[in-house]
Enzyme design. Structure first.
Site, PDB file in Angstrom:
ATOM      1  N   ASP A 233      65.821  80.232  57.634  1.00  0.00           N
ATOM      2  CA  ASP A 233      65.901  79.949  59.776  1.00  0.00           C
ATOM      3  C   ASP A 233      64.531  79.878  59.723  1.00  0.00           C
ATOM      4  OD1 ASP A 233      66.824  80.910  62.517  1.00  0.00           O
ATOM      5  OD2 ASP A 233      65.239  81.226  62.084  1.00  0.00           O
ATOM      6  N   ILE A 234      63.900  78.551  60.993  1.00  0.00           N
ATOM      7  CA  ILE A 234      63.025  78.030  60.470  1.00  0.00           C
ATOM      8  C   ILE A 234      62.432  78.924  62.074  1.00  0.00           C
ATOM      9  CG2 ILE A 234      61.372  76.129  62.375  1.00  0.00           C
ATOM     10  CD1 ILE A 234      62.995  74.486  61.172  1.00  0.00           C
ATOM     11  N   GLU A 283      68.482  75.388  63.643  1.00  0.00           N
ATOM     12  CA  GLU A 283      67.248  75.172  63.227  1.00  0.00           C
ATOM     13  C   GLU A 283      67.822  76.258  61.874  1.00  0.00           C
ATOM     14  OE1 GLU A 283      66.554  78.688  66.024  1.00  0.00           O
ATOM     15  OE2 GLU A 283      67.849  77.081  66.082  1.00  0.00           O
TER      16      GLU A 283
END
Length: 372
Positions: A233-234, A283
Site C-alpha cells: 500500500d502506498i 493504491e
C-alpha cells in the site's frame, strides 16, 4: 453550475455503424455533463430531471476532475427517508463523499470489446454504473454501459458475418482465409491481454489476480508446496493526490507498479516467471509468489520497499518520509483443505495494517488464523 452536453451523433443512444474489433470508446457518443462539487444537490436533481437519458454527472473542483456520481446512486440516496431534507441544500460533494464507490476509468483509446469485459467483471452492485472515459489529461466524459453492450453486440454480429462470408465465398483464396484467421487470433489475444491488465499501470488487474491465485492454490495444494502473498500500500497516497493532483497521482502509480515488477523479477530470480504483480485496489498492489517460503517472501518484500523509496518521488505531506514509501504485509502457507485462499489474503491484509500501525514504510510477516 457548469453544464455542457456533447454527442458526436444524433442521440447518445444511437450506435454508429461499421464498428469493428478495432473500434474504441472514442467512436461512441459520450456525455459531457460536469458540475462543480460545490453545486447544491437540488440543482443536480433538476439536471437529472431535465435530461432523462443522463446516466450520471462528473464532479469537478475548480474545473479539475474529482469523481462521478451516477443517476442511480443519486436518486437512491435522495429517495431514502429524509434524503431530500438532508442533502437538497448541501453541496453535491457531501453526498458524493458518503456514497463514493470505485470508478471504472478507461482511456478513450480503449477497445470497445475490452471496455465491455471490464464493465461486466465489476461486482453486481456496480454493473450498471457509467464508465468514465478519459479522452486526454483532465478531459473526462461519461459513457452508458448499455450503449457499450449494444456496440459490442454489433461488433460480434459484424465479425461473425465477416468470417462466415470468407469461408462460404468460393472466390476467397486459402491465403486470405489464413490471414483473416490470423487477424482474428491476434485480436482475441490482444483482447485477452487488455481484459486482464490494469488500464493505468499495465500490471495484472483484480480479476486476473483472483483467477491466478485460485489456479496456484489448487496446483500447490496438490503438490504440497508453499504459496506466499505480499500486499503493498502506498503510504498517505490521498495526501499525495491532494497535494500534487490526480494526474501526478496516476504517474506515481505507474512508476510504483513498474518498480515493483522490476524488484520482484530481480529478487525472485529463476522463479520470477511464476510470480504475478497485480493492482489490488486504488493504491494497493499484490504480489503472488508460488513455491516461495515466508523468509524469502519477506526479503522480496523488503527489496520492493527499498526500490520504491529509491525512486525519490517527492511526497512533502507524508509524516513518514519526504519520499513516497510503501507499507507491506506478507503471509505464507501450504494450501490445505482446512484453509482457503481467503485466509491467505486476510493474513496478508492483517500484516499490512500492522505495518501501518507500526509507523509505515516497513514489512510485516503475519500468520494465517484458523477457525477453531
Amino acid at each position: 453550475m457548469s453544464v455542457e452536453f456533447i454527442a458526436p451523433y444524433n442521440s447518445p443512444q444511437k450506435t454508429p455503424e461499421n464498428l469493428s474489433l478495432e473500434s474504441t470508446l472514442k467512436d461512441l457518443a459520450v456525455f459531457n455533463f460536469q458540475v462543480e462539487s460545490s453545486s447544491l444537490a437540488k440543482d443536480v436533481a433538476r439536471l437529472f430531471q431535465a435530461h432523462p437519458l443522463l446516466p450520471g454527472v462528473i464532479l469537478t473542483v475548480n474545473g479539475e476532475f474529482l469523481g462521478m456520481i451516477s443517476r442511480r446512486r443519486f436518486m437512491e440516496r435522495m429517495s431514502r427517508p429524509y434524503g431530500v431534507d438532508i442533502f437538497a441544500d448541501r453541496p453535491i460533494k457531501a453526498l458524493y463523499q458518503i456514497d463514493q464507490t470505485e470508478l471504472l476509468i478507461l482511456p478513450g483509446i480503449a477497445l470497445i470489446v475490452m471496455a465491455a469485459q471490464r464493465a461486466v467483471q465489476r461486482p453486481p452492485e456496480l454493473l450498471y454504473e457509467p464508465i468514465v472515459v478519459q479522452l486526454e489529461p483532465q478531459v473526462y466524459r461519461l459513457l452508458d454501459v448499455h450503449q457499450v453492450l449494444v456496440a459490442l453486440s454489433q461488433i460480434h454480429q459484424q465479425a461473425t458475418w465477416y468470417i462466415s462470408e470468407l469461408y462460404y465465398n468460393l472466390s476467397v483464396t486459402q491465403s486470405e482465409l489464413e490471414a483473416a484467421n490470423f487477424q482474428l487470433k491476434a485480436a482475441n489475444s490482444e483482447l485477452y491481454r487488455l481484459a486482464n491488465s490494469d488500464g493505468l499501470t499495465q500490471v495484472a488487474n483484480r480479476h486476473c489476480f483472483n483467477e491466478y491465485l485460485e489456479k496456484e492454490w489448487q496446483q500447490l495444494g496438490e503438490a504440497g508446496a508453499e504459496l506466499s502473498l505480499i500486499l503493498c500500500d502506498i503510504d498517505f497516497f490521498k495526501k499525495y493526490n491532494d497535494t500534487y493532483g490526480h494526474q501526478a497521482g496516476d504517474a506515481c502509480l505507474q512508476q510504483v507498479a513498474k518498480t515493483i515488477v522490476e524488484a520482484v523479477n530481480y529478487a525472485a530470480g529463476e522463479v520470477s516467471e511464476e510470480t504475478m504483480v497485480a493492482r489490488y485496489g486504488g493504491e494497493e498492489f499484490a504480489v503472488i509468489l508460488p513455491r516461495i517460503a515466508s523468509d524469502f517472501a519477506v526479503s522480496i518484500a523488503e527489496e520492493i520497499r527499498v526500490w520504491v523509496k529509491k525512486l525519490e518521488i517527492e511526497n512533502i505531506k507524508s509524516p513518514v518520509s519526504c519520499w513516497v514509501t510503501l507499507s507491506l504485509g506478507v503471509a505464507s502457507t501450504v494450501p490445505r483443505p482446512e484453509t482457503s485462499k481467503k485466509d491467505l489474503i486476510a493474513a496478508a491484509d492483517r500484516s499490512l495494517y500492522q505495518a501501518k500501525d507500526a509507523g509505515r514504510d516497513r514489512v510485516i510477516l503475519g500468520a494465517i488464523k484458523l477457525d477453531k
